[in-house]
Design an enzyme around this catalytic site. Structure first.
Site, PDB file in Angstrom:
ATOM      1  N   HIS A 111       0.821  -1.222   0.000  1.00 19.16           N
ATOM      2  CA  HIS A 111       0.000   0.000   0.000  1.00 19.16           C
ATOM      3  C   HIS A 111       0.856   1.274   0.000  1.00 19.16           C
ATOM      4  O   HIS A 111       0.318   2.373  -0.157  1.00 19.16           O
ATOM      5  CB  HIS A 111      -0.925   0.030   1.214  1.00 19.16           C
ATOM      6  CG  HIS A 111      -1.989  -1.018   1.191  1.00 19.16           C
ATOM      7  ND1 HIS A 111      -2.832  -1.211   0.116  1.00 19.16           N
ATOM      8  CD2 HIS A 111      -2.346  -1.960   2.104  1.00 19.16           C
ATOM      9  CE1 HIS A 111      -3.658  -2.208   0.366  1.00 19.16           C
ATOM     10  NE2 HIS A 111      -3.374  -2.683   1.566  1.00 19.16           N
ATOM     11  N   HIS A 150      -6.739  -7.164  -0.479  1.00 26.86           N
ATOM     12  CA  HIS A 150      -6.703  -5.740  -0.818  1.00 26.86           C
ATOM     13  C   HIS A 150      -5.849  -5.494  -2.059  1.00 26.86           C
ATOM     14  O   HIS A 150      -4.830  -6.157  -2.251  1.00 26.86           O
ATOM     15  CB  HIS A 150      -6.125  -4.916   0.340  1.00 26.86           C
ATOM     16  CG  HIS A 150      -6.872  -5.066   1.625  1.00 26.86           C
ATOM     17  ND1 HIS A 150      -6.270  -5.499   2.783  1.00 26.86           N
ATOM     18  CD2 HIS A 150      -8.172  -4.852   1.922  1.00 26.86           C
ATOM     19  CE1 HIS A 150      -7.168  -5.542   3.758  1.00 26.86           C
ATOM     20  NE2 HIS A 150      -8.336  -5.156   3.265  1.00 26.86           N
TER      21      HIS A 150
END
Length: 228
Positions: A111, A150
């Site tokens: 991320h 994710h």
């Protein structure tokens, strides 16, 4: 706890004792900056220094970087070592010392964008390693495979548009961080899947969506960003 779970699983399966286990050195800042902006790196280092001063003065022990991500006085060193493990693994494979390597590290990375820390991630370990293989080892094509619930938005932010890198990923959509449905570059193979998708359906998507692109691209090195 995640690192302990990995270690315990390796022990239970009998693999632990047969592994070539190594501890990595911290990544040089010049290598981290292959994937991250200099200001981002300097800002995290500055936050770490400020925290250390505040703790010495009896202040708070951690600070929030974003709503999900906090750092303490040890985070900077841990993030450098996590990135360093990915670099050391790349070196060992390139040198022929190892056929492959797995980096059991925290903090994670996928991320972390070029100029932003988020989602528990400070430096994007896999993107740093991929760029390192290209820039320091002279490879021409590398691939990143990212599997996680994710989307690896940070990795996509860093490598999108770089024709030397092919990134293939699957992830639940819609879900945090809300990205990935529309790829940022033609070198991205994004496969959003709905909640509760079964394993065999995911395997079919990989066969149909990932494999033709990966085989056509013929990467000289494959980096796997493994979600947990």
């Amino acid at each position: 706890e995640r690192l302990d779970a990995i270690d315990e699983h390796l022990q239970a399966t009998g693999l632990r004792d047969s592994l070539d286990r190594r501890e990595a050195d911290p990544a040089p800042l010049a290598d981290i900056e292959l994937a991250h902006g200099r200001m981002h790196v300097a800002a995290l280092r500055g936050l770490s220094d400020v925290l250390r001063e505040e703790i010495d003065a009896g202040g708070p022990t951690h600070t929030q970087v974003d709503p999900d991500t906090s750092m303490n006085v040890h985070t900077w060193a841990a993030a450098l070592r996590a990135a360093g493990a990915a670099l050391a693994a790349t070196d060992a494979v390139m040198a022929g010392e190892l056929d492959n390597a797995f980096c059991a590290v925290r903090p994670p990375g996928h991320h972390a964008c070029r100029d932003t820390a988020m989602g528990f991630c400070f430096f994007n370990n896999v993107a740093i390693a991929a760029r390192y293989a290209l820039e320091r080892h002279g490879l021409q094509r590398v691939a990143i495979v990212d599997f996680d619930v994710h989307h690896g938005n940070g990795t996509e932010d860093i490598v999108a548009g770089d024709d030397r890198v092919l990134m293939a990923s699957f992830f639940q959509h819609p879900l945090y961080p809300g990205s990935g449905a529309v790829p940022m570059g033609t070198n991205m193979v994004n496969v959003p899947v709905p909640p509760y998708t079964r394993g065999m359906a995911v395997r079919e998507l990989i066969d149909v969506m990932w494999m033709p692109r990966l085989e056509e691209f013929a990467p000289q090195m494959l980096f796997i960003s493994a979600g947990f």
